[in-house]
Design an enzyme around this catalytic site. Structure first.
Site, short mmCIF file in Angstrom:
data_model
loop_
_atom_site.label_atom_id
_atom_site.label_comp_id
_atom_site.label_asym_id
_atom_site.label_seq_id
_atom_site.Cartn_x
_atom_site.Cartn_y
_atom_site.Cartn_z
N HIS A 131 0.86 -1.18 0.00
CA HIS A 131 0.00 0.00 0.00
C HIS A 131 0.89 1.23 0.00
O HIS A 131 1.75 1.38 0.86
CB HIS A 131 -0.92 0.03 1.22
CG HIS A 131 -1.87 1.19 1.20
ND1 HIS A 131 -3.12 1.11 0.62
CD2 HIS A 131 -1.73 2.47 1.65
CE1 HIS A 131 -3.72 2.29 0.73
NE2 HIS A 131 -2.90 3.13 1.34
N CYS A 132 0.69 2.10 -0.98
CA CYS A 132 1.55 3.28 -1.15
C CYS A 132 0.81 4.54 -0.73
O CYS A 132 -0.21 4.90 -1.33
CB CYS A 132 2.00 3.39 -2.61
SG CYS A 132 3.06 4.81 -2.93
#
Length: 291
Positions: A131-132
């Site tokens: 998850h960025c």
């Protein structure tokens, strides 16, 4: 209605995303209207060429960044059920404890190979990498290529901007001391250096990391899981091999696509459903069949 709400995503806008957008805008403006202009003159032939090339790079950065934010990384269908009797899928991922097929208690469905639950997005993501926060989105099966080529374009743009910055500074340095206009741009040069140098280093490291992952057909999650699996295999006296590593070229085309002309364009029509992936067993079976 339940199926519709399942696919609704949060707004892509966030504070980190705002910082990235502002950085792109600042780097573009300072590069074209300060570095290029002061070194070549914006309306000279070299100035127009460098301005046009950097504008194209900035446009590709903006396009791929927008796509990375908005593209869904890949949902697991609520009807998904692993077929343990499917002869075409000899590999089924199981839980580390108990050996059962992987089942997500939060989403109430089985997880396909390489899928993982994201605590931030609160859903399972196909072939999840991570998850960025900088795109306020998961990087997964459907948007991994888009994320990768955004990082690639961003690295090229940052290095190009640094070259123009250094050239502009060097050109200013050989001008007459009476040129008082150079002092008014000192703040732009300082801020640009403080932004571009660490950003270029960080993006280069990120790019090299994902090139390594692509060439070995791994995700970030699988890399760290593979390190543990390798340690356990060596401890047990066996050899661990990543089941999805089909060779550098096959791994590369599985992400970027079979047509090299489209490798640097944010398309993803070649990736398939994300529910099943080729493995070394498939390759071995194909070779034995051909014999």
């Amino acid at each position: 209605m339940a199926e519709k709400s399942k696919h609704q995503r949060r707004s892509g806008w966030s504070l980190p995303v705002s910082l990235v957008v502002l950085s792109i805008a600042y780097i573009y403006a300072s590069t074209v209207f300060v570095f290029v202009d002061r070194w070549f003159g914006l309306f000279s032939s070299p100035g127009l060429i460098n301005g046009a090339v950097f504008t194209a790079l900035a446009a590709m950065c903006s396009l791929t960044y927008r796509r990375a934010i908005s593209a869904d990384p890949g949902d697991v269908p609520s009807s998904y059920m692993p077929d343990v009797e499917d002869s075409e899928s000899p590999i089924h991922e199981i839980k580390r404890k108990g050996g059962d097929l992987r089942y997500c208690q939060k989403c109430s469905h089985y997880k396909p190979p390489r899928a993982h639950h994201c605590r931030v997005c609160k859903r399972c993501v196909l072939r999840m990498d991570h998850h960025c926060i900088w795109i306020n989105n998961c990087v997964g099966h459907a948007n991994y290529k888009i994320f990768f080529i955004f990082v690639l374009y961003a690295v090229i743009a940052c290095i190009y901007s640094l070259v123009l910055l250094v050239g502009s500074l060097a050109y200013d340095g050989i001008q007459d001391d009476d040129d008082k206009s150079s002092g008014s741009f000192r703040t732009v040069y300082v801020v640009s250096c403080l932004l571009l140098v660490p950003l270029s280093i960080a993006l280069c490291v990120l790019l090299v990391w994902h090139v390594y992952l692509i060439l070995h057909n791994k995700t970030t999650i699988e890399y760290y899981g593979g390190v543990r699996a390798l340690w356990l295999a060596e401890k047990g006296g066996s050899i661990y091999k990543h089941p999805y590593d089909l060779g550098p070229y096959e791994n590369l085309t599985s992400i970027l696509g079979p047509n090299i002309l489209w490798w640097l364009w944010p398309t993803a029509g070649h990736i398939g459903s994300g529910l099943k992936f080729r493995t070394v067993c498939d390759v071995a079976q194909g070779e034995s069949t051909s014999k």
